[in-house]
Design an enzyme around this catalytic site. Structure first.
Site, mmCIF file in Angstrom:
data_model
loop_
_atom_site.group_PDB
_atom_site.id
_atom_site.type_symbol
_atom_site.label_atom_id
_atom_site.label_comp_id
_atom_site.label_asym_id
_atom_site.label_seq_id
_atom_site.Cartn_x
_atom_site.Cartn_y
_atom_site.Cartn_z
ATOM 1 N N ASP A 84 -47.443 -31.818 -22.797
ATOM 2 C CA ASP A 84 -46.980 -31.263 -24.075
ATOM 3 C C ASP A 84 -47.608 -31.979 -25.269
ATOM 4 O O ASP A 84 -47.879 -33.176 -25.201
ATOM 5 C CB ASP A 84 -45.447 -31.411 -24.122
ATOM 6 C CG ASP A 84 -44.829 -30.455 -25.120
ATOM 7 O OD1 ASP A 84 -45.534 -29.529 -25.583
ATOM 8 O OD2 ASP A 84 -43.647 -30.632 -25.447
HETATM 9 C C1 FPP Z 1 -58.278 -26.182 -16.761
HETATM 10 C C2 FPP Z 1 -56.896 -26.597 -17.069
HETATM 11 C C3 FPP Z 1 -55.990 -26.862 -15.958
HETATM 12 C C4 FPP Z 1 -56.545 -26.712 -18.361
HETATM 13 C C5 FPP Z 1 -55.238 -27.180 -18.869
HETATM 14 C C6 FPP Z 1 -55.261 -27.095 -20.365
HETATM 15 C C7 FPP Z 1 -53.991 -27.597 -20.998
HETATM 16 C C8 FPP Z 1 -53.983 -28.980 -21.533
HETATM 17 C C9 FPP Z 1 -52.954 -26.775 -21.083
HETATM 18 C C10 FPP Z 1 -51.652 -27.108 -21.697
HETATM 19 C C11 FPP Z 1 -51.035 -25.839 -22.202
HETATM 20 C C12 FPP Z 1 -49.744 -25.937 -22.881
HETATM 21 C C13 FPP Z 1 -49.112 -24.633 -23.122
HETATM 22 C C14 FPP Z 1 -49.189 -27.116 -23.260
HETATM 23 C C15 FPP Z 1 -47.952 -27.296 -24.017
HETATM 24 O O1 FPP Z 1 -48.256 -28.039 -25.191
HETATM 25 P P1 FPP Z 1 -48.574 -27.308 -26.573
HETATM 26 O O2 FPP Z 1 -49.988 -27.050 -26.622
HETATM 27 O O3 FPP Z 1 -47.670 -26.167 -26.688
HETATM 28 O O4 FPP Z 1 -48.339 -28.363 -27.669
HETATM 29 P P2 FPP Z 1 -47.253 -28.343 -28.848
HETATM 30 O O5 FPP Z 1 -45.967 -28.729 -28.182
HETATM 31 O O6 FPP Z 1 -47.804 -29.384 -29.741
HETATM 32 O O7 FPP Z 1 -47.205 -26.999 -29.493
#
Ligand code: FPP
Length: 305
Positions: A84
């Protein structure tokens, strides 16, 4: 290059990660075994079955070093991560959201590398939840393209490093081409034994339990089982984590200072130890991972007994 894993000290590496430093340059490491090159010296050799057996089928005891204080005998077999804080990381830097996700992939790459070095067998990452479909279209499309690149680019590394890739979740919702890439990569790497990366995409704990119930209901309807046969073991055979030898994470890490499970592996987390880190996922590195593992090794797991 979003998800090309570079392992040290593989000779094919052009841009080594900090972990590729010789062990004696990393101050808090101590040597448990004399250092030896853990990877084979040529791709050709690595890709032959025999080469794979000789070069990669090592137990954790063959890992060269462990950070001081980390016990090999108390290492979690399965670590799950809620990655996250990628968007917040980008916003804090006035960068576009996609830079946050890209930095998140880099962080994942580093953690996979560390898991392999320290002898963790399985890492499950929550890469896209069933609810993430409701995010802005452009964001969803970018994430899909990240997954696609991750499953496409330099996949030879999974063979060189003997890594199995599994994908769990409702893949039918994904673009067809991506579904195919995922299924092919899963199939191609299914006999790799050193380390398993489980990527949860279009996944939620509710989805998993519901799909398992549907499968059991179907079996009962076809007369293969009686409703009264259904128990924990039968249920677990139908959960998506039936793809791994270690279906229950020992440790769950969530980054970004949020204290929630957010519908991840609800069944499987029943006795999992939880660790909440303040860092945003792109900032979560070796030092933080070590902190989580050390905390885990202090816990007394009693399973209600
Ligand atoms: C190839 C592969 C497996 C890639 C993975 C890529 C990756 C890091 C995905 C995370 C996606 C996600 C929805 C994270 C939640 O944090 P957020 O982005 O919603 O962060 P926030 O809480 O700050 O909004």
């Amino acid at each position: 290059m979003p998800f090309s894993l570079h392992f040290s000290p593989t000779p094919l590496i052009t841009a080594p990660s900090p972990l590729s430093k010789p062990f004696f340059l990393v101050p808090y490491y101590h040597t448990l075994h004399a250092p030896k090159s853990p990877f084979c010296s040529s791709t050709e050799h690595a890709l032959t079955h025999q080469g794979k057996k000789e070069a990669f089928d090592r137990g954790p005891e063959d890992s060269q070093t462990l950070p001081l204080g980390l016990r090999r005998d108390a290492m979690p077999s399965h670590v799950a991560v809620i990655m996250d804080g990628n968007r917040r990381w980008a916003r804090l830097r006035d960068l576009p959201v996609r830079s946050g996700y890209e930095a998140g992939v880099e962080s994942l790459r580093k953690i996979v590398e560390i898991c392999c070095k320290w002898g963790i067998k399985v890492l499950s990452v929550f890469a896209f939840s069933s609810d993430n479909w409701f995010r802005p279209k452009v964001e969803v499309e970018f994430l899909m393209s990240l997954f696609e690149r991750g499953m496409q680019e330099d996949t030879g590394i999974f063979f060189r490093e003997n890594i199995r890739i599994s994908v769990i979740g409702d893949l039918t919702k994904l673009p067809k081409a991506l579904q195919e890439l995922m299924v092919n990569l899963e199939e191609a790497t299914k006999n790799n034994t050193r380390f398993q990366l489980i990527v949860a995409v279009s996944y939620s704990g509710h989805y998993d339990v519901v799909q398992a119930c549907q499968r059991l209901a179907l079996k009962a309807k076809c007369g293969l089982i009686e409703p009264s046969d259904i128990n924990v073991s039968l249920m677990e055979q139908e959960l998506e984590t039936n793809c791994t030898e270690f279906p229950h994470p020992d440790l769950l890490i969530r980054t970004s200072g949020e204290f929630r499970i957010s519908n991840f592996m609800l069944w499987q987390l029943a006795y999992t130890e939880l660790f909440f880190a303040q860092s945003l996922w792109p900032d979560f590195g070796e030092a933080e991972f070590l902190k989580a593992l050390l905390a885990f090794q202090q816990r007394q797991r009693r399973y209600g007994v």
